[in-house]
Structure formats: structure tokens, C-alpha cells
Design an enzyme around this catalytic site. Structure first.
Site, PDB file in Angstrom:
ATOM      1  N   ASP A  32       0.835  -1.201   0.000  1.00 34.95           N
ATOM      2  CA  ASP A  32       0.000   0.000   0.000  1.00 34.95           C
ATOM      3  C   ASP A  32       0.869   1.250   0.000  1.00 34.95           C
ATOM      4  OD1 ASP A  32      -2.753  -0.949   0.104  1.00 34.95           O
ATOM      5  OD2 ASP A  32      -2.168  -1.857   2.008  1.00 34.95           O
ATOM      6  N   MET A  34       0.909   5.282  -0.042  1.00 38.54           N
ATOM      7  CA  MET A  34       0.044   6.419   0.307  1.00 38.54           C
ATOM      8  C   MET A  34       0.857   7.700   0.336  1.00 38.54           C
ATOM      9  SD  MET A  34      -1.949   4.714   3.487  1.00 38.54           S
ATOM     10  CE  MET A  34      -2.834   3.155   3.311  1.00 38.54           C
ATOM     11  N   MET A  65      -2.079   4.669  -3.835  1.00 39.22           N
ATOM     12  CA  MET A  65      -3.084   5.627  -3.363  1.00 39.22           C
ATOM     13  C   MET A  65      -2.433   6.998  -3.394  1.00 39.22           C
ATOM     14  SD  MET A  65      -4.598   3.274  -0.312  1.00 39.22           S
ATOM     15  CE  MET A  65      -3.182   2.184  -0.332  1.00 39.22           C
ATOM     16  N   MET A 136     -12.405  -1.263  -3.373  1.00 39.03           N
ATOM     17  CA  MET A 136     -12.146  -0.965  -1.956  1.00 39.03           C
ATOM     18  C   MET A 136     -13.391  -1.296  -1.136  1.00 39.03           C
ATOM     19  SD  MET A 136      -9.039  -0.074  -1.905  1.00 39.03           S
ATOM     20  CE  MET A 136      -9.028   0.114  -0.113  1.00 39.03           C
ATOM     21  N   ASP A 174     -10.348  -5.200  -1.055  1.00 34.92           N
ATOM     22  CA  ASP A 174      -9.331  -4.704  -0.124  1.00 34.92           C
ATOM     23  C   ASP A 174      -9.997  -3.921   0.998  1.00 34.92           C
ATOM     24  OD1 ASP A 174      -7.082  -3.625   1.100  1.00 34.92           O
ATOM     25  OD2 ASP A 174      -6.415  -2.485  -0.650  1.00 34.92           O
TER      26      ASP A 174
END
Ligand code: DX5
Ligand code: ZN
Length: 214
Positions: A32, A34, A65, A136, A174
Site C-alpha cells: 500500500d 500512500m 493511493m 475498496m 481490499d
């Protein structure tokens, strides 16, 4: 076959190699990324992915993201990602196409992600060219949130669209996946399950991965 993608967001970042070894029975390592702007949290960048690449031969599923992901997809591919996913909300349709094309030009798999409030139809411009669609099931930004069961109609709608338009495409979910919600998501049509806290909090991680696979 159901694939399990543990999220290393729930690992101990000071012991990433050790914590990736713990999930050797899984299918993908979910990474992930971010930026503190697309989501209200920060995690890791291409340099960390590059270090992970040296520590494991596992398939690296890199979930970006970040705003305007085209700015960074090349770095993540060079760092050793096997699959790079970009949010449809993160840029214009034209730039998302360009990001997916760039990922493919680097010999990697490409996917698109939709946040909870984004409808299934938002992936239609990209569905023919992606290897994976990610839905998501929490608002992106943090691990350990509750599964949004109200996303299941969207998962089912995307399963139908994928079967019609691009049957080889994978459908990943997710957020909030545990052995109970995993079955709900698979029933709706998902075939790749991301799980962070449910994997890393388990006393017996290989057993938890088997349970999630069902
Ligand atoms: C959330 C991340 C997820 C998260 C999942 O923004 O995309 O991958 O780590 O964590 P759990 O499984 O704990 O909900
Ligand atoms: Zn993720």
C-alpha cells in the site's frame, strides 16, 4: 482459484523481510503506497519496494493511493512491482489510460481501483486493458477498518462485466477481509483477497491464510 494478498501495511516496517517471510504461503504481497494527499496517511515509496524486491521472489501487488499516479508508475515498475494499480479517481481518464499504458510498456501488469463511493461503471473505459480491478471495501488510508458489506452489489456487477468483457481479468477486494467477510466477497465474485490486520494479527499466519482461501 482464490488468491490471498496479505497487506504489509499491517507488518512491522522495521522487520519487513521477516514479516514477508511469514506470508510465504500467500499468493501476492500487497504493498500500500500512500502520499498523504490522495489519502490522509503516508506509507512507503519506490525505494522501499526496491528493498522488498531484493528480499523476496513473491509477486508484488503495488496499490498506489497517490494523486496523478502517472508521475510515479515508472519508478515503481523499475523498483520491481509485478502489478501496479492506480485509482480511477486520482487523475483524468486520459492520464489513467496513459499510466496503464506506461505500466504495460514496462512489461508489468496493470489494474484500476475504485473507492467505495465510485460506481462500477467508472472502470468501463479501462476494463479491456487491465489485468485486475480492485474494489475498496473500506475508505482507503488505514488498515483495521470494518468491511463494507454494501460494496457487494458493486463486486457482483463488476464480476458480470469482467465475465462479459475481459474474463482473464482478476477481481480483488481490499479492506476488512477476515475469514467471515472473505466468504461474502468470494460469493459476490471476488477472486483475490487483500487482508492486512486479519493476517498479521493471527497467532498462526499460515493457518489464517488457508482459512481465508476457504
Ligand atoms: C487501506 C489499504 C488496505 C489495508 C487493508 O487503505 O489499501 O490494503 O491495508 O487492511 P485491513 O485488512 O486491516 O483492512
Ligand atoms: Zn491496499
Amino acid at each position: 482459484m482464490i488468491k490471498i494478498a496479505p497487506s504489509i501495511l499491517s507488518a512491522d516496517f522495521a522487520y519487513l523481510a521477516r514479516d514477508i517471510e511469514k506470508i510465504a504461503d500467500a499468493d501476492y504481497v500487497h504493498v500500500d503506497v500512500m502520499d498523504g494527499q490522495f489519502v490522509p496517511n503516508m506509507s512507503m515509496g519506490p525505494m522501499v519496494v526496491s528493498s522488498i524486491r531484493k528480499a523476496t521472489n513473491m509477486f508484488l501487488d503495488v496499490h498506489l493511493m497517490i494523486v496523478e499516479p502517472i508521475r510515479f508508475v515508472r519508478q515503481f515498475c523499475e523498483a520491481g512491482a509485478d502489478l501496479v494499480t492506480v485509482h480511477v479517481e486520482a487523475d483524468t481518464e486520459e492520464n489513467i489510460h496513459a499510466a496503464l499504458d506506461l505500466i504495460h510498456s514496462m512489461g508489468k501488469k496493470a489494474g484500476v481501483v475504485v473507492k467505495p463511493k465510485t460506481p462500477a461503471e467508472a472502470v468501463l473505459p479501462f476494463i479491456d486493458k487491465v489485468e485486475l480491478i480492485l474494489v475498496m471495501t473500506v475508505e482507503p488510508g488505514f488498515g483495521g477498518q470494518s468491511f463494507m458489506a454494501d460494496m457487494m452489489p458493486k463486486v457482483a456487477a463488476l464480476r458480470k462485466l469482467i465475465d462479459e468483457k475481459n474474463p482473464a481479468c482478476e477481481l480483488e477486494v481490499d479492506g476488512g477481509i477476515d475469514p467471515v467477510t472473505a466468504r461474502v466477497a468470494v460469493e459476490a465474485g471476488a477472486n483475490v483477497l487483500v487482508a492486512g490486520s486479519s493476517v498479521y494479527k493471527a497467532a498462526d499466519i499460515p493457518a489464517r491464510i488457508r482459512e481465508l482461501r476457504g
